[in-house]
Design a protein around this motif. Structure first.
Motif, PDB file in Angstrom:
ATOM      1  N   LEU A 162       0.830  -1.211   0.000  1.00  6.12           N
ATOM      2  CA  LEU A 162       0.000   0.000   0.000  1.00  6.12           C
ATOM      3  C   LEU A 162       0.858   1.252   0.000  1.00  6.12           C
ATOM      4  N   LEU A 163       1.956   1.240   0.807  1.00  7.70           N
ATOM      5  CA  LEU A 163       2.810   2.428   0.869  1.00  7.70           C
ATOM      6  C   LEU A 163       3.553   2.630  -0.448  1.00  7.70           C
ATOM      7  N   ALA A 164       4.009   1.533  -1.093  1.00  7.29           N
ATOM      8  CA  ALA A 164       4.697   1.665  -2.388  1.00  7.29           C
ATOM      9  C   ALA A 164       3.739   2.196  -3.452  1.00  7.29           C
ATOM     10  N   SER A 188       9.276  -2.799  -8.600  1.00  9.47           N
ATOM     11  CA  SER A 188       9.936  -4.011  -8.076  1.00  9.47           C
ATOM     12  C   SER A 188       9.391  -4.376  -6.700  1.00  9.47           C
ATOM     13  N   GLU A 189       9.142  -3.379  -5.860  1.00 13.09           N
ATOM     14  CA  GLU A 189       8.649  -3.655  -4.507  1.00 13.09           C
ATOM     15  C   GLU A 189       7.252  -4.267  -4.578  1.00 13.09           C
ATOM     16  N   LEU A 190       6.394  -3.740  -5.474  1.00 11.70           N
ATOM     17  CA  LEU A 190       5.044  -4.283  -5.611  1.00 11.70           C
ATOM     18  C   LEU A 190       5.094  -5.716  -6.151  1.00 11.70           C
ATOM     19  N   THR A 191       5.967  -5.958  -7.122  1.00 14.33           N
ATOM     20  CA  THR A 191       6.100  -7.314  -7.666  1.00 14.33           C
ATOM     21  C   THR A 191       6.593  -8.284  -6.588  1.00 14.33           C
ATOM     22  N   THR A 192       7.554  -7.829  -5.785  1.00 17.93           N
ATOM     23  CA  THR A 192       8.082  -8.674  -4.700  1.00 17.93           C
ATOM     24  C   THR A 192       6.997  -8.996  -3.682  1.00 17.93           C
ATOM     25  N   VAL A 193       6.205  -7.988  -3.324  1.00 18.36           N
ATOM     26  CA  VAL A 193       5.126  -8.207  -2.367  1.00 18.36           C
ATOM     27  C   VAL A 193       4.127  -9.218  -2.914  1.00 18.36           C
ATOM     28  N   ALA A 194       3.810  -9.116  -4.208  1.00 19.84           N
ATOM     29  CA  ALA A 194       2.872 -10.063  -4.805  1.00 19.84           C
ATOM     30  C   ALA A 194       3.406 -11.490  -4.693  1.00 19.84           C
ATOM     31  N   GLY A 195       4.700 -11.655  -4.998  1.00 15.09           N
ATOM     32  CA  GLY A 195       5.283 -12.981  -4.868  1.00 15.09           C
ATOM     33  C   GLY A 195       5.293 -13.467  -3.426  1.00 15.09           C
ATOM     34  N   ALA A 227      -1.586  -5.837  -7.062  1.00 12.51           N
ATOM     35  CA  ALA A 227      -0.251  -5.268  -6.887  1.00 12.51           C
ATOM     36  C   ALA A 227       0.559  -5.390  -8.166  1.00 12.51           C
ATOM     37  N   GLU A 228       0.440  -6.528  -8.862  1.00 13.73           N
ATOM     38  CA  GLU A 228       1.166  -6.704 -10.121  1.00 13.73           C
ATOM     39  C   GLU A 228       0.637  -5.757 -11.188  1.00 13.73           C
TER      40      GLU A 228
END
Length: 681
Positions: A162-164, A188-195, A227-228
């Motif tokens: 949410l913050l990203a 990248s941060e959103l993609t990482t969170v999704a994973g 997120a993705e």
């Protein structure tokens, strides 16, 4: 011979009855059992409290994350639901640890949270609040693998996404490469969170026994997809001022929070139920076991008491001569063996009494005759003993009286010797004084004779000069002829007078020389007398000093014995003050103030613990063991007074034990000790 290892317990058993021994054994066995039960309950209750506190944190995180998602979706912040959750779980906020982040969140919510910068400020405040709640409620320390990954989603991954998204959606003042780098980081941060969300959901499902968890985690995939999508939008607009729409991600988070919170709460509730069920099962087994043990112990106690009473009654009856049949233990245990042995002994004793009774009459007459002879012998023996005692007593009395007289004589002689020594010392001192005076007079006489001899020499010189003048006058008178005849007569008379004066002077000098020799001999004699008297005086003084030293030695011995007795009495009154140290000690070298009877004394702290402190405080000589003082410690910039008592003292070195430390003071002191880190051995 008893085994040395068993002597202490055997000494106790020798002083207690059988039933008391059994009671002691039962109590000794029950105490560790109950202690273990108490320890288990305390540990289990701690686990339950730990998990319940996690549930409180999860209840607060539900409205927090839901409001975070709503704000990202474009709505104005509304903290009403969060405030209600905080009030319902006020225990998390009692110590004030979360006051700062809560105030920052409230301040951010009252601002313009719909703008890009306001939304970022609100998101950062909300993320800090969520982290603080997770730390305070033990969520961050969740022990189970399935609930841990759900906690990670709520505490770490969702706030991070949410913050990203909020930062990516806000207009950026950066351009060029810096803008591309920032947008790439957000994507990248959103993609990482999704994973991470997908991996967390898979891991939780693989390590849980909750069949409903899979249905409750279906919304996690929607959040990961949202997120993705935001990340894809950021990637598509790299290097441009275009901003992604974070609203779908916010809505997805708000929608998934109900199921996610229900899943986490269900796992925590299952864990708490497991702890409570395990605790109830253990307690039930323990209670049943204790009741069975108490029941068996009471039965053994009654059985032992019953048979021991019968055996004691049988032994006492045999000892009193009562050989009538009595109830005795007949079981197959040791008591039965003892009962049968007592019955056999009673029968044998009865048979022996019958045989003894038959021979008793035959011995009766012999005993009477022997008794008469014995009485006569005893009377004669008593008479002789009386005479011997009387003679011995009289002899001892006379000898003791003589000893008393000899002691009195010795005491009198000692007193007279002491008096004679004192008189001899006085006479010796007087003779020494007079000899010193005679020595002084002799020296003065010698000096006077020397002065007379000198005057005689002067007179002899004058006579020689007068003779020379008379000779000169005779010569001059001869030169004058007739006119000098009268002067020649006078000169001749003067010459005769000078010659007579010279002879008188020689006689005086000879006499003075004889006097000087006599005076020298007298001075030598007086010196010898003075030296002898001085030796006598020295011997007398030395003897008196020896007597005084003996007196002082006796007094010193008396004082030493008295001091030794005092020390022995003090040693009897002392108790070993083993500093069991209940708490770890931390090195701390700050100042400390000790208040004793209203007076303040400054000292130096050496180490401190939750139970006491070690310090040096000069100038407190009157401070003894057991004295109560007030110690003022500097903790966190403020002064904290703690009541204490002196537990040990060596010179200026003091060891104090804290008294009645309140929970608030203990908590502050514990936080202070945690910052020190130097644990002493």
């Amino acid at each position: 011979m008893y085994p040395r290892l068993l002597l202490p317990v055997l000494a106790i058993w020798d002083r207690t009855r059988m039933t008391v021994r059994l009671s002691i054994i039962m109590v000794v066995l029950l105490v560790p059992c109950m202690s273990a039960v108490y320890g288990f309950v305390h540990f289990s209750q701690g686990q339950i409290s730990f998990s319940e506190r996690e549930g409180e944190g999860a209840d607060v995180l539900l409205p927090a994350l839901a409001e975070f998602g709503a704000t990202l979706a474009g709505e104005r912040p509304d903290l009403a639901a969060l405030t209600t959750a905080i009030e319902a779980n006020a225990g998390l906020f009692e110590d004030g640890t979360l006051d700062e982040v809560r105030d920052a969140l409230t301040e951010a919510a009252t601002g313009d949270a719909t703008s890009g910068a306001g939304r970022i400020a609100f998101g950062e405040a909300m993320a800090a609040f969520i982290t603080g709640v997770a730390n305070e409620s033990n969520l961050i320390l969740d022990p189970d693998l399935d609930s841990f990954y759900l906690m990670d989603m709520e505490v770490v991954q969702l706030p991070r996404a949410l913050l990203a998204a909020a930062r990516a959606a806000a207009p950026s003042a950066e351009t060029g490469t810096a803008l591309v780098a920032a947008q790439a980081v957000y994507a990248s941060e959103l993609t990482t969170v999704a994973g991470n969300l997908r991996v967390g959901a898979e891991t939780s499902l693989a390590n849980t026994a909750d069949d409903t968890l899979a249905g409750r985690l279906t919304g996690v995939e929607r959040v990961a997809t949202a997120a993705e999508q935001v990340a894809a939008a950021i990637t598509a607009g790299l290097g441009t001022a275009a901003t992604p729409d974070p609203a779908p991600l916010g809505e997805a988070v708000r929608a998934v929070m109900v199921d996610l919170d229900a899943a986490l709460g269900g796992l925590i509730a299952t864990r708490v139920g497991g702890f409570e069920g395990e605790q109830d099962t253990i307690l039930a087994i323990t209670v049943v076991g204790v009741l069975l043990a108490v029941y068996a112990g009471i039965g053994l106690w009654w059985h032992t008491r019953f048979h021991v009473r019968h055996m004691v009654d049988g032994v006492r009856a045999i000892a009193a001569g009562d050989l009538a049949p009595r109830p005795l233990p007949t079981g197959r245990d040791e008591f039965g063996d003892i009962g049968r042995a007592l019955g056999t002994a009673r029968e044998k004793i009865a048979a022996q009494e019958e045989s003894l009774r038959a021979g008793q009459d035959a011995r009766e007459q012999q005993m009477q005759a022997g008794m008469a002879q014995q009485q006569r012998s005893e009377a004669l023996l008593r008479e002789r003993a009386k005479e011997a005692i009387s003679e011995t007593s009289a002899t001892i009395a006379v000898e003791l009286a003589e000893v008393v007289k000899q002691v009195e004589r010795v005491r009198g002689a000692t007193s007279r010797i002491d008096g004679q020594m004192a008189s001899a010392e006085q006479v010796t001192q007087s003779v020494v004084t007079k000899a010193a005076e005679a020595d002084r007079v002799t020296g003065a006489l010698t000096a006077s004779l020397r002065r007379v001899a000198e005057m005689a020499q002067v007179i002899a010189g004058v006579a020689d000069q007068t003779r020379m003048l008379a000779l000169n006058a005779t010569i001059e008178a001869a030169r004058a002829g007739e006119m000098g005849k009268g002067f020649a007569v006078v000169a001749g008379e003067v010459k005769d007078l000078a010659t007579a004066s010279a002879r008188s002077t020689e006689q005086i000098s000879s006499t003075i020389a004889s006097l000087e020799a006599d005076v020298a001999e007298m001075f030598t004699a007086i010196g010898g007398v003075t030296e002898g008297i001085g030796s006598v005086n020295s011997a007398t003084i030395e003897l008196r000093q020896i007597t005084a030293e003996q007196h002082h030695m006796v007094e010193s011995l008396d004082r030493g014995v008295a001091e030794t007795l005092d020390r022995i009495n003090n040693m009897v009154d002392l108790t070993d003050k083993l500093e069991r140290r209940e708490f770890p000690r931390y090195a701390d070298h700050g100042p400390v103030t000790l208040i004793v009877d209203g007076e303040r004394h400054t000292g130096r702290l050496l180490d401190v613990s939750l139970g006491g402190m070690h310090c040096t405080a000069p100038g407190l000589d009157a401070l003894g063991l057991g004295t109560n003082v007030t110690a003022e410690l500097r903790i966190g910039g403020s002064t904290m007074p703690i009541a204490a008592t002196v537990a040990q003292r060596t010179g200026d070195d003091l060891r104090l034990r804290f008294l009645d430390v309140s929970p608030e003071v203990r908590q502050k002191l514990g936080r202070h000790l945690a910052t020190l880190g130097n644990v002493l051995p």
